[in-house]
Scaffold this motif. Sequence first.
Motif, short mmCIF file in Angstrom:
data_model
loop_
_atom_site.label_atom_id
_atom_site.label_comp_id
_atom_site.label_asym_id
_atom_site.label_seq_id
_atom_site.Cartn_x
_atom_site.Cartn_y
_atom_site.Cartn_z
N TYR A 117 -1.33 -2.05 -25.67
CA TYR A 117 -1.37 -0.68 -25.17
C TYR A 117 -0.50 0.19 -26.08
O TYR A 117 0.60 -0.20 -26.44
CB TYR A 117 -0.83 -0.59 -23.75
N TYR A 118 -1.01 1.36 -26.43
CA TYR A 118 -0.21 2.29 -27.22
C TYR A 118 -0.48 3.72 -26.78
O TYR A 118 -1.55 4.04 -26.25
CB TYR A 118 -0.48 2.11 -28.72
N TYR A 119 0.50 4.55 -26.98
CA TYR A 119 0.42 5.95 -26.56
C TYR A 119 -0.03 6.79 -27.74
O TYR A 119 0.52 6.70 -28.83
CB TYR A 119 1.79 6.43 -26.06
N ASP A 120 -1.06 7.61 -27.53
CA ASP A 120 -1.56 8.51 -28.55
C ASP A 120 -0.94 9.88 -28.29
O ASP A 120 -1.32 10.58 -27.35
CB ASP A 120 -3.09 8.59 -28.48
N SER A 121 0.03 10.25 -29.11
CA SER A 121 0.75 11.50 -28.88
C SER A 121 -0.10 12.73 -29.21
O SER A 121 0.20 13.83 -28.77
CB SER A 121 2.05 11.53 -29.69
N TYR A 122 -1.17 12.55 -29.97
CA TYR A 122 -2.03 13.69 -30.30
C TYR A 122 -2.75 14.21 -29.06
O TYR A 122 -2.76 15.40 -28.78
CB TYR A 122 -3.03 13.31 -31.39
N ASN A 123 -3.40 13.32 -28.31
CA ASN A 123 -4.12 13.78 -27.12
C ASN A 123 -3.48 13.30 -25.82
O ASN A 123 -4.06 13.41 -24.76
CB ASN A 123 -5.60 13.37 -27.18
N HIS A 124 -2.26 12.77 -25.90
CA HIS A 124 -1.46 12.38 -24.74
C HIS A 124 -2.19 11.40 -23.81
O HIS A 124 -2.24 11.59 -22.61
CB HIS A 124 -0.99 13.61 -23.97
N THR A 125 -2.74 10.37 -24.41
CA THR A 125 -3.42 9.34 -23.62
C THR A 125 -2.87 7.97 -23.99
O THR A 125 -2.26 7.78 -25.03
CB THR A 125 -4.94 9.34 -23.89
N GLU A 126 -3.12 7.03 -23.11
CA GLU A 126 -2.78 5.64 -23.38
C GLU A 126 -4.06 4.93 -23.80
O GLU A 126 -5.07 5.02 -23.10
CB GLU A 126 -2.19 4.99 -22.14
N ASN A 127 -4.03 4.28 -24.93
CA ASN A 127 -5.20 3.58 -25.44
C ASN A 127 -4.93 2.08 -25.47
O ASN A 127 -3.78 1.64 -25.45
CB ASN A 127 -5.56 4.08 -26.84
N THR A 128 -6.01 1.32 -25.57
CA THR A 128 -5.90 -0.14 -25.57
C THR A 128 -6.69 -0.71 -26.75
O THR A 128 -7.78 -0.26 -27.04
CB THR A 128 -6.50 -0.72 -24.27
N ILE A 129 -6.11 -1.71 -27.37
CA ILE A 129 -6.81 -2.50 -28.38
C ILE A 129 -6.87 -3.92 -27.85
O ILE A 129 -5.86 -4.49 -27.42
CB ILE A 129 -6.09 -2.48 -29.74
N GLU A 130 -8.07 -4.48 -27.83
CA GLU A 130 -8.25 -5.89 -27.44
C GLU A 130 -7.91 -6.73 -28.67
O GLU A 130 -8.44 -6.50 -29.76
CB GLU A 130 -9.70 -6.16 -27.03
N ASN A 136 -8.64 -20.99 -34.59
CA ASN A 136 -7.85 -21.22 -35.79
C ASN A 136 -6.71 -20.21 -35.93
O ASN A 136 -6.02 -20.19 -36.94
CB ASN A 136 -8.75 -21.15 -37.03
N GLY A 137 -6.56 -19.33 -34.94
CA GLY A 137 -5.50 -18.33 -34.98
C GLY A 137 -5.87 -17.06 -35.72
O GLY A 137 -5.01 -16.20 -35.93
N LYS A 138 -7.13 -16.93 -36.12
CA LYS A 138 -7.57 -15.71 -36.82
C LYS A 138 -7.67 -14.57 -35.81
O LYS A 138 -8.25 -14.72 -34.75
CB LYS A 138 -8.91 -15.94 -37.51
N GLN A 139 -7.10 -13.42 -36.20
CA GLN A 139 -7.03 -12.26 -35.30
C GLN A 139 -8.23 -11.34 -35.48
O GLN A 139 -8.64 -11.04 -36.58
CB GLN A 139 -5.74 -11.49 -35.59
N PHE A 140 -8.77 -10.88 -34.33
CA PHE A 140 -9.86 -9.91 -34.30
C PHE A 140 -9.41 -8.77 -33.38
O PHE A 140 -9.16 -8.99 -32.20
CB PHE A 140 -11.14 -10.53 -33.74
N SER A 141 -9.31 -7.56 -33.94
CA SER A 141 -8.89 -6.39 -33.15
C SER A 141 -10.12 -5.57 -32.79
O SER A 141 -10.92 -5.24 -33.65
CB SER A 141 -7.92 -5.53 -33.96
N ILE A 142 -10.23 -5.25 -31.51
CA ILE A 142 -11.34 -4.44 -31.03
C ILE A 142 -10.75 -3.22 -30.36
O ILE A 142 -10.00 -3.35 -29.39
CB ILE A 142 -12.22 -5.21 -30.02
#
Length: 188
Positions: A117-130, A136-142
């Motif tokens: 979870y991170y805060y977007d200060s531009y539009n004052h919203t909380e966003n989520t990245i899956e 194998n431990g390889k990371q996939f960000s969605i």
Amino acid sequence: MRKKTFLGIFFFISLFTYSQNTIPVEIILKNNDTLIGEMKIRVNLFDKQLIYPTSFNEKVKFYNSVGEKTKIKSKEVSKLTFTDLKGKNRKFVKIKEFKNHLVELVYSNKVHWYKHYYYDSYNHTENTIEELFDENGKQFSIGLFNSYRKKMRKFTKENSNLIEFISSNDMKKDENILKAIKMYEKEI
């Protein structure tokens, strides 16, 4: 006069943007100390049961049993668990990929699924990245700027048994992501 008007408007907006509560929490620190008490959280103005994880994923405002306040940086925390205001048990953990944030552990087996979870200060919203980690431990960000379906197909290595499920379901829904992960785990 302008300054007082601005400060008045700013205070009024701040008052109604969010409200703060405290909830019971258990925190396990990196040094294996366990803290049990309450932490301060922000909740949505309109849905008082909706907690904003950005209110504690960088720094936790912790209150012990006698009400003493301590600020705990996320890098000092190993695990933070609580029951949210809707009755759901939630677990936030520290992982090496996020040095300054706690992430929510959603699922852990052969595959690991976290929510950042991170805060977007531009539009004052909380966003989520899956954040998905394969066997194998390889990371996939969605997240906001990529297709959930494309990323899930890439994550499942274009597995023919999963392509139809991913294509025909809304992959922004947690239950569908979880089904796809469990189907993928059966294949590996």
